[in-house]
Motif scaffolding. Sequence first.
Motif, PDB file in Angstrom:
ATOM      1  N   GLN A  10      -3.710   2.687  -9.547  1.00 55.35           N
ATOM      2  CA  GLN A  10      -5.136   2.495  -9.787  1.00 55.35           C
ATOM      3  C   GLN A  10      -5.630   3.240 -11.196  1.00 55.35           C
ATOM      4  O   GLN A  10      -6.756   2.695 -11.898  1.00 55.35           O
ATOM      5  CB  GLN A  10      -6.350   3.204  -8.796  1.00 55.35           C
ATOM      6  CG  GLN A  10      -6.158   4.492  -8.388  1.00 55.35           C
ATOM      7  CD  GLN A  10      -5.120   4.718  -7.293  1.00 55.35           C
ATOM      8  OE1 GLN A  10      -4.209   3.903  -7.286  1.00 55.35           O
ATOM      9  NE2 GLN A  10      -5.565   5.704  -6.288  1.00 55.35           N
ATOM     10  N   PRO A  37      -0.800   7.266 -10.487  1.00 55.21           N
ATOM     11  CA  PRO A  37      -1.177   6.537  -9.471  1.00 55.21           C
ATOM     12  C   PRO A  37      -1.319   4.795  -9.985  1.00 55.21           C
ATOM     13  O   PRO A  37      -2.135   5.073 -11.159  1.00 55.21           O
ATOM     14  CB  PRO A  37      -2.258   6.917  -8.525  1.00 55.21           C
ATOM     15  CG  PRO A  37      -2.719   7.836  -9.283  1.00 55.21           C
ATOM     16  CD  PRO A  37      -1.940   8.225 -10.267  1.00 55.21           C
ATOM     17  N   GLY A  79       0.739  -1.153   0.036  1.00 57.03           N
ATOM     18  CA  GLY A  79       0.020   0.036   0.147  1.00 57.03           C
ATOM     19  C   GLY A  79       0.922   1.230   0.128  1.00 57.03           C
ATOM     20  O   GLY A  79       1.850   1.342  -0.909  1.00 57.03           O
ATOM     21  N   VAL A 118      -2.324  -1.856  -3.853  1.00 56.25           N
ATOM     22  CA  VAL A 118      -1.622  -2.363  -5.060  1.00 56.25           C
ATOM     23  C   VAL A 118      -1.998  -3.664  -5.552  1.00 56.25           C
ATOM     24  O   VAL A 118      -2.069  -3.943  -6.811  1.00 56.25           O
ATOM     25  CB  VAL A 118      -0.078  -2.141  -4.833  1.00 56.25           C
ATOM     26  CG1 VAL A 118       0.731  -2.515  -6.301  1.00 56.25           C
ATOM     27  CG2 VAL A 118       0.365  -0.678  -4.554  1.00 56.25           C
ATOM     28  N   GLN A 134     -10.304  -5.939   1.816  1.00 62.06           N
ATOM     29  CA  GLN A 134     -10.126  -4.677   2.597  1.00 62.06           C
ATOM     30  C   GLN A 134     -10.762  -4.924   3.826  1.00 62.06           C
ATOM     31  O   GLN A 134     -10.530  -4.022   4.905  1.00 62.06           O
ATOM     32  CB  GLN A 134     -10.853  -3.385   1.936  1.00 62.06           C
ATOM     33  CG  GLN A 134     -10.419  -2.946   0.572  1.00 62.06           C
ATOM     34  CD  GLN A 134      -9.003  -2.799   0.544  1.00 62.06           C
ATOM     35  OE1 GLN A 134      -8.436  -1.990   1.294  1.00 62.06           O
ATOM     36  NE2 GLN A 134      -7.978  -3.535  -0.474  1.00 62.06           N
ATOM     37  N   GLN A 142      -4.983  -4.632  -8.410  1.00 60.63           N
ATOM     38  CA  GLN A 142      -4.803  -4.722  -9.714  1.00 60.63           C
ATOM     39  C   GLN A 142      -5.118  -6.022 -10.227  1.00 60.63           C
ATOM     40  O   GLN A 142      -4.135  -6.890 -10.127  1.00 60.63           O
ATOM     41  CB  GLN A 142      -3.195  -4.008 -10.112  1.00 60.63           C
ATOM     42  CG  GLN A 142      -2.833  -4.186 -11.676  1.00 60.63           C
ATOM     43  CD  GLN A 142      -3.741  -3.175 -12.300  1.00 60.63           C
ATOM     44  OE1 GLN A 142      -4.275  -2.110 -11.933  1.00 60.63           O
ATOM     45  NE2 GLN A 142      -4.264  -3.609 -13.633  1.00 60.63           N
TER      46      GLN A 142
HETATM   47  P1  ADP Z   1      -2.724   2.008   3.085  1.00 65.49           P
HETATM   48  O1  ADP Z   1      -1.368   1.789   2.758  1.00 65.49           O
HETATM   49  O2  ADP Z   1      -2.717   3.524   3.283  1.00 65.49           O
HETATM   50  O3  ADP Z   1      -3.447   1.553   4.214  1.00 65.49           O
HETATM   51  P2  ADP Z   1      -3.877   0.948   0.675  1.00 65.49           P
HETATM   52  O4  ADP Z   1      -3.500  -0.337   1.177  1.00 65.49           O
HETATM   53  O5  ADP Z   1      -5.231   1.097   0.313  1.00 65.49           O
HETATM   54  O6  ADP Z   1      -3.678   1.962   1.838  1.00 65.49           O
HETATM   55  O7  ADP Z   1      -2.964   1.322  -0.384  1.00 65.49           O
HETATM   56  C1  ADP Z   1      -3.011   2.575  -0.887  1.00 65.49           C
HETATM   57  C2  ADP Z   1      -2.014   2.595  -2.162  1.00 65.49           C
HETATM   58  O8  ADP Z   1      -2.523   1.571  -3.168  1.00 65.49           O
HETATM   59  C3  ADP Z   1      -1.832   4.015  -2.936  1.00 65.49           C
HETATM   60  O9  ADP Z   1      -0.482   4.342  -3.321  1.00 65.49           O
HETATM   61  C4  ADP Z   1      -2.754   3.794  -4.461  1.00 65.49           C
HETATM   62  O10 ADP Z   1      -2.204   4.205  -5.177  1.00 65.49           O
HETATM   63  C5  ADP Z   1      -2.302   2.257  -4.333  1.00 65.49           C
HETATM   64  N1  ADP Z   1      -3.674   1.621  -5.075  1.00 65.49           N
HETATM   65  C6  ADP Z   1      -4.864   1.813  -4.624  1.00 65.49           C
HETATM   66  N2  ADP Z   1      -5.728   0.996  -5.615  1.00 65.49           N
HETATM   67  C7  ADP Z   1      -4.841   0.437  -6.544  1.00 65.49           C
HETATM   68  C8  ADP Z   1      -5.050  -0.427  -7.754  1.00 65.49           C
HETATM   69  N3  ADP Z   1      -6.136  -0.869  -8.099  1.00 65.49           N
HETATM   70  N4  ADP Z   1      -4.013  -0.481  -8.366  1.00 65.49           N
HETATM   71  C9  ADP Z   1      -2.705  -0.348  -7.952  1.00 65.49           C
HETATM   72  N5  ADP Z   1      -2.451   0.602  -6.772  1.00 65.49           N
HETATM   73  C10 ADP Z   1      -3.617   0.807  -6.334  1.00 65.49           C
END
Ligand code: ADP
Length: 306
Positions: free
Chosen positions: A214, A212, A148, A252, A290, A255
């Motif tokens: 996503q 990013p 993340g 990430v 999640q 994806q």
């Molecule tokens: P955190 O680490 O803050 O708890 P997340 O696990 O949701 O939150 O990760 C957030 C990161 O994941 C961000 O850098 C975002 O750009 C990336 N991200 C979110 N959705 C996707 C996706 N579908 N594919 C690739 N990267 C993603």
Amino acid sequence: MMENKSTDTSRPLLGGIEAGGTKIVCAIAEEPSEPIEQESFSTGEPQETIAQVVAFFNDAIKTHGPIASLGIGTFGPADIHPRSPGYGSILTTPKKGWSHFSIVQSIRDGIDIELPIAFDTDVNAAAIGEAEYGSGQNHRFIAYITLGTGVGGGFLEDGQLLHGRMHPEIGHIPVPDFDKDFGKSTNVCPFHASCFEGRASGPSLKERWGTPGQDLPGDHEAWDLQAKYIAAGCIGLTAAWSPETIIIGGGVSQQEGLIEKVRTEFKNQSGDYWALPSLDVYLQTPELDQKAGIVGSLCMARRMLK
Ligand code: ADP
Ligand code: ZN
């Protein structure tokens, strides 16, 4: 006359908190995978944020009766050693107001009843959630990694979390420089020349490609490079500990098609050295997705009662 066989089937009420860097999720449940009530608050400064959390639980206690125990999975760095004087608090962090703030103590002070509280990292909570209700079911040695904002991991041996002197930091295991094969040189870790987090976190994707993760198309070469780094991290983990399965979560990992690329890369880079189960089982996506963190926090609460 029929004997009255009815028994009280109600189970203890559990409380769970997933304290993330951007939001805090609170839930109560009898069964961790099925919260009865759940609410999220944005993570602001500690006093106001914890006040909202405490109000959620005090209201829940009024409505549903006393909560038997509470599990907290938090963003780090956090003091998770029960015998440490600072147990239950956040360590030094750039997050305003949170350095050395005791989450456990402030919740104990605010909540209307006394109850046992479990405190661990959000990654370890998610690992427990996946182990008990997700992709880790039926496995004894489970690695859960999250890609993340940072890269982290939690490890379970027969249901027990591995805690070292601190907690594992797989985000900083070294990985080869694959960037140069793609004409790039991105590394967002300020400490290391080429580590898993520096090369494969969400922010590294954004920095390298200007977009990013996503928003990058599925056929972008970003995902080929990304898969190389994730595979390299998983190989380091395999060599160091030998898990039975590696569950790859975090933003990430959402994806589409990435996990298949990671399996192919893992096969290429590992030289088939290990006699592993099928890579479809060895490298998995998280079933709870999640929800792993909050379900795991509720599982931590239940573990307090055993
Ligand atoms: P955190 O680490 O803050 O708890 P997340 O696990 O949701 O939150 O990760 C957030 C990161 O994941 C961000 O850098 C975002 O750009 C990336 N991200 C979110 N959705 C996707 C996706 N579908 N594919 C690739 N990267 C993603
Ligand atoms: Zn690093």
